[in-house]
Design a protein around this motif. Structure first.
Motif, short mmCIF file in Angstrom:
data_model
loop_
_atom_site.label_atom_id
_atom_site.label_comp_id
_atom_site.label_asym_id
_atom_site.label_seq_id
_atom_site.Cartn_x
_atom_site.Cartn_y
_atom_site.Cartn_z
N ASN A 16 0.85 -1.19 0.00
CA ASN A 16 0.00 0.00 0.00
C ASN A 16 0.89 1.24 0.00
OD1 ASN A 16 -2.23 -1.68 0.15
ND2 ASN A 16 -2.41 -1.50 2.38
N SER A 17 0.59 2.16 -0.91
CA SER A 17 1.42 3.36 -1.05
C SER A 17 0.58 4.62 -0.98
CB SER A 17 2.18 3.35 -2.39
OG SER A 17 3.02 2.23 -2.49
N ILE A 18 1.20 5.70 -0.52
CA ILE A 18 0.59 7.03 -0.51
C ILE A 18 1.40 7.95 -1.42
CG2 ILE A 18 0.26 9.13 0.87
CD1 ILE A 18 -0.53 7.42 3.22
N ILE A 19 0.69 8.67 -2.28
CA ILE A 19 1.30 9.78 -2.99
C ILE A 19 0.70 11.05 -2.37
CG2 ILE A 19 -0.37 9.31 -4.87
CD1 ILE A 19 2.81 11.38 -5.34
N PHE A 102 1.84 16.17 9.59
CA PHE A 102 2.55 15.09 10.27
C PHE A 102 1.58 14.16 10.99
CE2 PHE A 102 4.63 13.38 14.11
CZ PHE A 102 5.61 12.61 13.50
N GLN A 103 0.67 14.73 11.76
CA GLN A 103 -0.29 13.93 12.50
C GLN A 103 -1.22 13.15 11.57
OE1 GLN A 103 -2.31 16.59 15.20
NE2 GLN A 103 -0.42 17.16 16.28
N VAL A 104 -1.65 13.80 10.49
CA VAL A 104 -2.54 13.13 9.52
C VAL A 104 -1.83 11.96 8.87
CG1 VAL A 104 -3.76 13.40 7.33
CG2 VAL A 104 -3.98 15.16 9.08
N LEU A 105 -0.59 12.17 8.44
CA LEU A 105 0.14 11.11 7.76
C LEU A 105 0.43 9.93 8.68
CD1 LEU A 105 2.58 13.24 5.58
CD2 LEU A 105 0.82 11.67 4.72
N VAL A 106 0.81 10.20 9.92
CA VAL A 106 1.05 9.12 10.88
C VAL A 106 -0.22 8.29 11.04
CG1 VAL A 106 1.50 8.60 13.30
CG2 VAL A 106 2.92 10.29 12.10
N ARG A 107 -1.36 8.98 11.16
CA ARG A 107 -2.62 8.27 11.37
C ARG A 107 -3.00 7.40 10.17
NH1 ARG A 107 -7.64 9.75 9.86
NH2 ARG A 107 -7.06 11.94 9.55
N ILE A 108 -2.95 7.96 8.96
CA ILE A 108 -3.40 7.19 7.81
C ILE A 108 -2.40 6.11 7.41
CG2 ILE A 108 -4.91 9.00 6.93
CD1 ILE A 108 -2.79 9.79 4.92
N CYS A 109 -1.11 6.33 7.69
CA CYS A 109 -0.13 5.27 7.42
C CYS A 109 -0.44 4.04 8.26
CB CYS A 109 1.29 5.77 7.70
SG CYS A 109 1.99 6.81 6.39
N VAL A 114 0.37 1.40 5.34
CA VAL A 114 1.18 1.93 4.24
C VAL A 114 2.64 1.54 4.43
CG1 VAL A 114 2.07 4.09 3.25
CG2 VAL A 114 -0.37 3.83 3.74
N LYS A 115 3.26 1.12 3.34
CA LYS A 115 4.68 0.75 3.38
C LYS A 115 5.55 1.64 2.49
CE LYS A 115 4.12 -2.60 6.24
NZ LYS A 115 4.60 -2.39 7.63
N ARG A 116 4.88 2.55 1.74
CA ARG A 116 5.65 3.47 0.88
C ARG A 116 4.96 4.83 0.88
NH1 ARG A 116 6.06 1.67 -5.05
NH2 ARG A 116 7.84 0.43 -4.38
N LEU A 117 5.75 5.88 1.08
CA LEU A 117 5.25 7.25 1.08
C LEU A 117 6.05 8.07 0.07
CD1 LEU A 117 3.56 9.59 2.28
CD2 LEU A 117 5.30 9.79 4.08
N CYS A 118 5.36 8.65 -0.90
CA CYS A 118 6.02 9.42 -1.96
C CYS A 118 5.53 10.86 -1.96
CB CYS A 118 5.74 8.79 -3.33
SG CYS A 118 6.26 7.07 -3.47
#
Length: 552
Positions: A16-19, A102-109, A114-118
């Motif tokens: 699972n990845s986030i762009i 930062f808080q949003v990304l930590v939560r949704i990861c 999520v294993k990849r963040l771009c």
């Protein structure tokens, strides 16, 4: 082009990845998106409404957030709608969240495993701090991070490294170091990995101006320039159709008073939000040049304008406190005056100089003005007439421009106030004659200052000189319907030149003291070295005498 990334020792082949979009609001030439799609089972395209930029501020001088007026916010929302439309066509959608990134990304990861963040590499101080925080979290959580440099043609740190660790401070020295940029991605995105099933549909909603908390919209009209990648590519193609115009383009010769059809491409807001790739724009221009018998060159050509952007990005990236006078090693220290009355008159188009006021009205209404118009009003506020601090003008531009860009805005204000980069402070834009050179009939003024629409052309740039009978016939009495000049230009400009001369002399004196201090330090070091050498020589002589006496 170097990519800033790190990977944990082992990653699943299907993950699972986030762009994460900040700028770079496009599909074409988007290395972050390209990489995020690779080996991804699910792809989550995310945009976070960051309070740092979007928190409502009811105390500001215009409607909008703590950092932006409504025109730029509206342009951003239009860009998000266009990006979401592109994702929909590719079988996905843009997920819009609200909160501290930062808080949003930590939560949704965590929620989406999520294993990849771009995300695109950010050069501004705010993004440098934020991104380091996010990378630290990702490293500890075993999440791969891919953060390529794609908002600019070059990686500013590479240019600085080539220059011995300091940013080049002249355009020509920058050009010698830059070379040729990497080409844009040739591939076209035709499909995307699907979203995961654990996504709330409400996340895909892009809010309205009112839903963002800015209250009822009070301004009469929004900028005529619509946001989004689709509009950016359309505007680019329209500009490229006239190959002779592209080949012969010289920025200083374009008309700042042209408003029905602006004399430039007006692609700056699309570059600012990354709706248009600078690498793709550069390649398109080079393709035109290849088939032209002759073409203009930097700094005046269209390619030259892209390279000016790179120059300021590099200078900003390598200069601490680039957005301030104090603590900024490349900025002259000038004792600017602090007159709020004059600042407000300038900001609110009430200086009594129609050329200046018309420009400021266009800025308020459109969120965009020609670069020579920017030069005119910036010079007038700072070293030309009012002697107000460039930071105060910078703040107004930062709020009202749809193409406001941290590096370019600060760099240009330092340049135009003769605080850095450019030092010919005796060259001043006249608030009367400069506009008249391009628009002798005053059509630009009549459009943006309709109170002066019936003023005869001979008086329209200096209406206070019109006889009362002429003012009466034009339905514009100076001092009642339109303000008298806040300063006398001839007197004020001479005073500004005098103050600038004094400030420059003090800066030279201050620099001389620094150099003298460094010379004294070096002299002291040299004296200490010489004393040590003398001591060593005496020791050697004494040793020789002792050795000779012993051997005798």
């Amino acid at each position: 082009m170097r990519n800033i990334s790190f990977s944990p020792p082992s990653l699943p082949s299907s993950m699972n990845s986030i762009i994460w979009f900040r700028k770079g609001l496009r599909i074409h030439d988007n290395p972050s998106l390209e990489y995020a799609c690779k080996d991804s089972k699910h792809l989550y395209p995310v945009f976070i409404l960051d309070p740092h930029y979007l928190k409502p501020d009811l105390s500001a001088f215009s409607s909008g957030s703590n950092r932006s007026g409504l025109n730029r916010i509206q342009f951003m929302l239009e860009s998000l709608h266009d990006l979401n439309s592109s994702f929909t066509k590719l079988g996905s959608r843009l997920l819009v969240l609200n909160g501290d990134p930062f808080q949003v990304l930590v939560r949704i990861c965590k929620e989406w495993d999520v294993k990849r963040l771009c995300f695109e590499y950010g050069t501004e101080p705010y993004y440098q701090t934020l991104d380091n925080q996010i990378k630290d979290y990702a490293r500890a959580a075993g999440i791969e991070v891919y953060s390529p440099v794609s908002h600019t043609l070059f990686n500013p740190s590479d240019i600085i490294q080539k220059n011995g660790g300091k940013p080049p401070l002249s355009y020509q020295s920058f050009l010698k170091l830059a070379g040729e940029p990497s080409p844009p991605f040739a591939t076209t995105v035709t499909s995307l990995p699907p979203l995961g099933k654990n996504v709330d549909y409400e996340m895909s909603r892009i809010p309205t101006i009112k839903e963002l908390g800015y209250g009822d919209i009070l301004q009469e009209e929004f900028s005529p320039f619509r946001g989004g990648e689709t509009e950016a590519l359309k505007r680019l193609q329209e500009s490229l159709k006239d190959k002779l115009w592209v080949s012969n383009f010289e920025k200083p010769k374009t008309d700042p008073s042209a408003f029905l059809k602006p004399a430039t491409t007006v692609l700056s807001p699309y570059l600012k939000f990354g709706c248009l790739s600078s690498r793709y724009f550069y390649q398109c221009l080079q393709d035109v040049y290849k088939n032209a018998k002759k073409h203009t060159t930097p700094p005046v050509s269209l390619v030259g304008q892209l390279l000016w952007r790179e120059f300021f990005y590099t200078a900003a990236f390598g200069t601490p406190n680039f957005d301030l006078m104090n603590g900024n090693r490349i900025c002259k220290q000038i004792p600017w005056s602090d007159d709020d009355t004059l600042l407000v008159a300038w900001r609110d188009a009430q200086t009594g100089y129609p050329w200046i006021d018309a420009i400021m009205v266009q800025l308020w209404k459109w969120g965009w003005i020609h670069h020579l118009a920017r030069h005119s009003v910036a010079c007038f506020l700072t070293r030309g007439d009012l002697f107000i601090h460039w930071e105060r003008g910078r703040d107004v531009f930062e709020r009202l421009l749809i193409d406001s860009d941290w590096a370019i805005n600060n760099g240009n204000w330092m340049w135009l106030s003769c605080s850095s980069f450019f030092y010919q402070y005796n060259r001043i834009y006249s608030p009367i004659s400069f506009g008249k050179k391009y628009d002798p009939k005053g059509n630009y003024i009549r459009h943006f200052l309709p109170v002066l629409k019936d003023m005869p052309a001979e008086y329209i740039y200096a209406p206070w000189t019109a006889p009362l009978a002429v003012q009466t016939k034009a339905n514009c009495i100076i001092g009642r319907d339109y303000p008298r000049p806040v300063v006398d230009h001839d007197f004020a400009s001479k005073e500004c030149k005098r103050k600038m001369g004094e400030a420059y002399a003090l800066n030279r004196q201050s620099n001389g003291l620094v150099i003298s201090g460094e010379h004294t330090k070096r002299s002291r070091k040299k004296s200490e070295k010489e004393r040590n050498q003398d001591s060593n020589n005496k020791s050697r002589k004494q040793k020789l005498i002792t050795d000779w006496t012993s051997s005798s």
